[in-house]
Design a protein around this motif. Structure first.
Motif, PDB file in Angstrom:
ATOM      1  N   ASP A 321       0.840  -1.193   0.000  1.00  0.00           N
ATOM      2  CA  ASP A 321       0.000   0.000   0.000  1.00  0.00           C
ATOM      3  C   ASP A 321       0.878   1.248   0.000  1.00  0.00           C
ATOM      4  O   ASP A 321       2.099   1.171  -0.162  1.00  0.00           O
ATOM      5  CB  ASP A 321      -0.951  -0.011   1.200  1.00  0.00           C
ATOM      6  CG  ASP A 321      -0.220  -0.037   2.537  1.00  0.00           C
ATOM      7  OD1 ASP A 321       1.008   0.221   2.563  1.00  0.00           O
ATOM      8  OD2 ASP A 321      -0.873  -0.312   3.563  1.00  0.00           O
ATOM      9  N   SER A 322       0.261   2.401   0.198  1.00  0.00           N
ATOM     10  CA  SER A 322       0.995   3.662   0.136  1.00  0.00           C
ATOM     11  C   SER A 322       1.993   3.814   1.274  1.00  0.00           C
ATOM     12  O   SER A 322       2.894   4.655   1.210  1.00  0.00           O
ATOM     13  CB  SER A 322       0.013   4.839   0.157  1.00  0.00           C
ATOM     14  OG  SER A 322      -0.845   4.758   1.289  1.00  0.00           O
ATOM     15  N   ASP A 323       1.850   3.014   2.325  1.00  0.00           N
ATOM     16  CA  ASP A 323       2.790   3.048   3.451  1.00  0.00           C
ATOM     17  C   ASP A 323       3.905   2.028   3.290  1.00  0.00           C
ATOM     18  O   ASP A 323       4.657   1.764   4.233  1.00  0.00           O
ATOM     19  CB  ASP A 323       2.052   2.794   4.771  1.00  0.00           C
ATOM     20  CG  ASP A 323       1.027   3.867   5.077  1.00  0.00           C
ATOM     21  OD1 ASP A 323       1.319   5.050   4.777  1.00  0.00           O
ATOM     22  OD2 ASP A 323      -0.049   3.542   5.609  1.00  0.00           O
ATOM     23  N   ARG A 356      -1.422  -0.183  -6.145  1.00  0.00           N
ATOM     24  CA  ARG A 356      -1.773   1.208  -6.427  1.00  0.00           C
ATOM     25  C   ARG A 356      -3.279   1.447  -6.307  1.00  0.00           C
ATOM     26  O   ARG A 356      -3.706   2.439  -5.703  1.00  0.00           O
ATOM     27  CB  ARG A 356      -1.295   1.597  -7.814  1.00  0.00           C
ATOM     28  CG  ARG A 356      -1.448   3.089  -8.097  1.00  0.00           C
ATOM     29  CD  ARG A 356      -0.854   3.471  -9.438  1.00  0.00           C
ATOM     30  NE  ARG A 356      -1.654   2.966 -10.539  1.00  0.00           N
ATOM     31  CZ  ARG A 356      -1.199   2.146 -11.474  1.00  0.00           C
ATOM     32  NH1 ARG A 356       0.046   1.700 -11.421  1.00  0.00           N
ATOM     33  NH2 ARG A 356      -1.979   1.741 -12.439  1.00  0.00           N
ATOM     34  N   SER A 359      -4.377   1.433  -2.695  1.00  0.00           N
ATOM     35  CA  SER A 359      -3.946   2.665  -2.023  1.00  0.00           C
ATOM     36  C   SER A 359      -4.837   3.841  -2.419  1.00  0.00           C
ATOM     37  O   SER A 359      -5.167   4.689  -1.568  1.00  0.00           O
ATOM     38  CB  SER A 359      -2.493   2.988  -2.393  1.00  0.00           C
ATOM     39  OG  SER A 359      -1.620   1.972  -1.925  1.00  0.00           O
ATOM     40  N   GLN A 360      -5.254   3.923  -3.677  1.00  0.00           N
ATOM     41  CA  GLN A 360      -6.125   5.010  -4.140  1.00  0.00           C
ATOM     42  C   GLN A 360      -7.479   4.955  -3.443  1.00  0.00           C
ATOM     43  O   GLN A 360      -8.062   5.991  -3.120  1.00  0.00           O
ATOM     44  CB  GLN A 360      -6.294   4.933  -5.655  1.00  0.00           C
ATOM     45  CG  GLN A 360      -5.035   5.291  -6.434  1.00  0.00           C
ATOM     46  CD  GLN A 360      -5.169   5.006  -7.918  1.00  0.00           C
ATOM     47  OE1 GLN A 360      -6.102   4.328  -8.350  1.00  0.00           O
ATOM     48  NE2 GLN A 360      -4.240   5.528  -8.714  1.00  0.00           N
ATOM     49  N   ASN A 362      -8.035   3.925  -0.474  1.00  0.00           N
ATOM     50  CA  ASN A 362      -7.914   4.239   0.957  1.00  0.00           C
ATOM     51  C   ASN A 362      -7.544   5.678   1.243  1.00  0.00           C
ATOM     52  O   ASN A 362      -7.343   6.058   2.380  1.00  0.00           O
ATOM     53  CB  ASN A 362      -6.865   3.298   1.580  1.00  0.00           C
ATOM     54  CG  ASN A 362      -7.306   1.850   1.567  1.00  0.00           C
ATOM     55  OD1 ASN A 362      -8.503   1.556   1.532  1.00  0.00           O
ATOM     56  ND2 ASN A 362      -6.354   0.940   1.561  1.00  0.00           N
ATOM     57  N   ARG A 363      -7.406   6.492   0.198  1.00  0.00           N
ATOM     58  CA  ARG A 363      -7.047   7.899   0.422  1.00  0.00           C
ATOM     59  C   ARG A 363      -8.200   8.682   1.032  1.00  0.00           C
ATOM     60  O   ARG A 363      -9.353   8.420   0.751  1.00  0.00           O
ATOM     61  CB  ARG A 363      -6.626   8.548  -0.903  1.00  0.00           C
ATOM     62  CG  ARG A 363      -5.261   8.073  -1.399  1.00  0.00           C
ATOM     63  CD  ARG A 363      -4.958   8.686  -2.737  1.00  0.00           C
ATOM     64  NE  ARG A 363      -3.668   8.201  -3.251  1.00  0.00           N
ATOM     65  CZ  ARG A 363      -3.226   8.477  -4.469  1.00  0.00           C
ATOM     66  NH1 ARG A 363      -3.935   9.209  -5.298  1.00  0.00           N
ATOM     67  NH2 ARG A 363      -2.064   8.015  -4.862  1.00  0.00           N
TER      68      ARG A 363
END
Length: 363
Positions: A321-323, A356, A359-360, A362-363
């Motif tokens: 994910d983004s983290d 990706r 992650s999008q 979960n923004r």
């Protein structure tokens, strides 16, 4: 592209170093021919493939040496040879060059877009279907653990000593778990237990519900009889300690394993693989091994106990994910005669796309 990992450090490099250039050339060409045609490869065929640079008799001697080393085998009495699992590992680790994903394949994967109104399950289902279509193999997608709000809970009696608790979440996920109910439970007890849980579960995640349930059972002990209270405790205990819902597995493209265009299909082996694919929890447990590292990992035939009887290969990669936290995995399952050079980059890029789009969302 990212590195290719393996479950354990292979012994292919020392083996490769022990082979002469001629033996490696013969071995490489034999495996490449086998992966394309799927049939045992004979010395005359190889001699023609190598433009007559080596005579059939010379190639036969090399093949015998390679068979002695355990990288080739003869499935029948004929002179043709096929690579063993050890041989395929040698080929993949030391001789095969992995390029970039093709532009066409990249565009198809990039066409997967995240709709905010679409459940995560449906989104990952689409990714799995695209992966299966591109690789002409069965695909697997391990969906990230989610702690969605609970929509409905139901208790169902299966036998005097077995019951099923069904939990439906607001994102459309349905979780079924079998547990041992208290002796003497009745359908009325099951309904009373479901009514009680549903009365306090709306809008709460499973983690929140588990925490609240312990307090509510103590506070409202007088309202519930012993069997109902114990049913609730046992039924929800199957989720306790997980923190959230376990990862879900999506399997798509089983029919690809029976593609009529294949020249030879071992029906018995495919049936064993179908049976393996039904044991989804075992696959989830196995994919956790993939999540322990980074990059694409390849498990060939007997290298993984889960699919060893079906003689299959699993090519899988975790996604982040983004983290930069590993949250799931994607992969392809098929016969050991896969087009590794093409499939590995596709699995690698699919993992990138999956991470990706999650992650999008979960923004």
């Amino acid at each position: 592209m990212r590195r290719i990992g393996t479950l354990q450090q292979p012994a292919s490099e020392p083996l490769a170093n022990s082979l002469s250039k001629r033996n490696l050339d013969v071995f490489r060409r034999l495996v490449e021919t086998y992966l394309i045609k799927g049939n045992p490869v004979g010395s005359r065929t190889l001699s023609r493939e190598m433009s007559g640079s080596l005579s059939p008799s010379t190639i036969r001697n090399v093949m015998q040496d390679l068979e002695f080393l355990g990288v080739l085998q003869s499935p029948h009495v004929s002179a043709g040879r096929i690579p063993t699992d050890v041989g395929l590992r040698l080929f993949v680790d030391e001789l095969l060059e992995f390029g970039e994903i093709s532009e066409d394949d990249r565009e198809i994967l990039e066409s997967v877009r995240s709709d905010p109104n679409e459940s995560l399950g449906l989104l990952m289902d689409r990714i799995g279907s695209v992966l299966s279509s591109l690789t002409h193999s069965a695909s697997i997608v391990l969906i990230p653990k989610q702690d969605a709000a609970v929509k409905h809970v139901e208790f169902i009696s299966l036998a005097p000593d077995r019951a099923l608790v069904v939990l439906v979440t607001t994102d459309g996920n349905v979780e079924n778990r079998i547990f041992s109910p208290p002796a003497g439970q009745t359908p009325a007890d099951m309904q009373a237990a479901a009514n009680f849980v549903n009365s306090i579960s709306r809008g709460r995640t499973i983690s929140e519900l588990l925490e609240l349930m312990k307090e509510e059972l103590d506070l409202r002990r007088m309202e519930l009889d012993r069997l109902t209270s114990e049913l609730i405790t046992r039924g929800l205990a199957v989720w306790d300690g997980e923190g959230n819902l376990s990862g879900r597995l999506v399997v798509r493209g089983r029919s690809k394993l029976l593609d009529e265009k294949e020249r030879q299909i071992d029906i018995e082996m495919v049936q064993r693989l179908f049976d393996d694919l039904e044991r989804k929890q075992d696959i989830i447990d196995f994919l956790h091994l993939v999540q322990e590292g980074t990059g694409v990992r390849i498990f060939i035939g007997s290298e993984n106990k889960l699919f060893s009887l079906s003689g299959s290969t699993l090519v899988a990669a975790p996604y982040i994910d983004s983290d930069n936290s590993i949250i799931g995995a994607v992969g392809v399952i098929g016969p050991t005669r896969l087009n590794y050079g093409r499939i590995v980059p596709i699995v690698d890029y699919t993992a990138h796309v999956a991470g990706r789009v999650v992650s999008q969302r979960n923004r």
